[in-house]
Design a protein around this motif. Sequence first.
Motif, PDB file in Angstrom:
ATOM      1  N   GLN A  71       0.718  -1.067  -0.228  1.00  0.00           N
ATOM      2  CA  GLN A  71      -0.242  -0.024  -0.104  1.00  0.00           C
ATOM      3  C   GLN A  71       0.889   1.545  -0.108  1.00  0.00           C
ATOM      4  O   GLN A  71       0.701   2.356  -0.719  1.00  0.00           O
ATOM      5  CB  GLN A  71      -1.052   0.037   1.348  1.00  0.00           C
TER       6      GLN A  71
ATOM      7  N   ALA B  35       2.392   1.547  -3.420  1.00  0.00           N
ATOM      8  CA  ALA B  35       1.825   1.816  -4.358  1.00  0.00           C
ATOM      9  C   ALA B  35       1.055   3.612  -4.186  1.00  0.00           C
ATOM     10  O   ALA B  35       0.763   4.422  -5.079  1.00  0.00           O
ATOM     11  CB  ALA B  35      -0.031   1.429  -4.363  1.00  0.00           C
TER      12      ALA B  35
ATOM     13  N   ARG C  90       4.159   5.633  -5.209  1.00  0.00           N
ATOM     14  CA  ARG C  90       4.190   5.860  -6.730  1.00  0.00           C
ATOM     15  C   ARG C  90       2.775   7.217  -7.621  1.00  0.00           C
ATOM     16  O   ARG C  90       4.020   7.408  -8.236  1.00  0.00           O
ATOM     17  CB  ARG C  90       3.897   4.951  -7.509  1.00  0.00           C
ATOM     18  N   LYS C  91       1.709   6.759  -6.492  1.00  0.00           N
ATOM     19  CA  LYS C  91       1.089   8.036  -7.397  1.00  0.00           C
ATOM     20  C   LYS C  91       1.356   9.436  -7.204  1.00  0.00           C
ATOM     21  O   LYS C  91       0.994  10.337  -7.731  1.00  0.00           O
ATOM     22  CB  LYS C  91       0.022   7.276  -6.558  1.00  0.00           C
TER      23      LYS C  91
END
Length: 121
Positions: free
Chosen positions: A105, A108, A111-112
């Motif tokens: 989590q 992710a 990266r966003k």
Amino acid sequence: MRTPIAHALAWPERHDSGVSALDFMLNNQLSFELPSYDRFPCLRLAYEALQAKGTAPAILNAANEVAVEAFLTGDISFTAIPKLIEKTLTNSDVVAVDSIDTVLQADAATRKMATQFMELF
């Protein structure tokens, strides 16, 4: 540095870098000095992430992967890599790692966030 640069540029093939093999019997004196965090800002960020513990190293890694990919595609400059990583690290919530899902989590989300911050650089 010629040998590792030649290796990196030729990968996966090998090219002669024009440098003779390192002979420790002839070159038996090595000297070391502390690294400069000004010259190597990503090293400083890595040590800070290690000290912060929790998800910080995973955040650093994800931000680094986004930043390097952005550099390789020409979206940011080389000198923007540590800036993007640091911006992402300082704006991320570091939490204790209690499962692989926590790490995934964080990866992710990082990266966003790093992708969103790229336009600043």
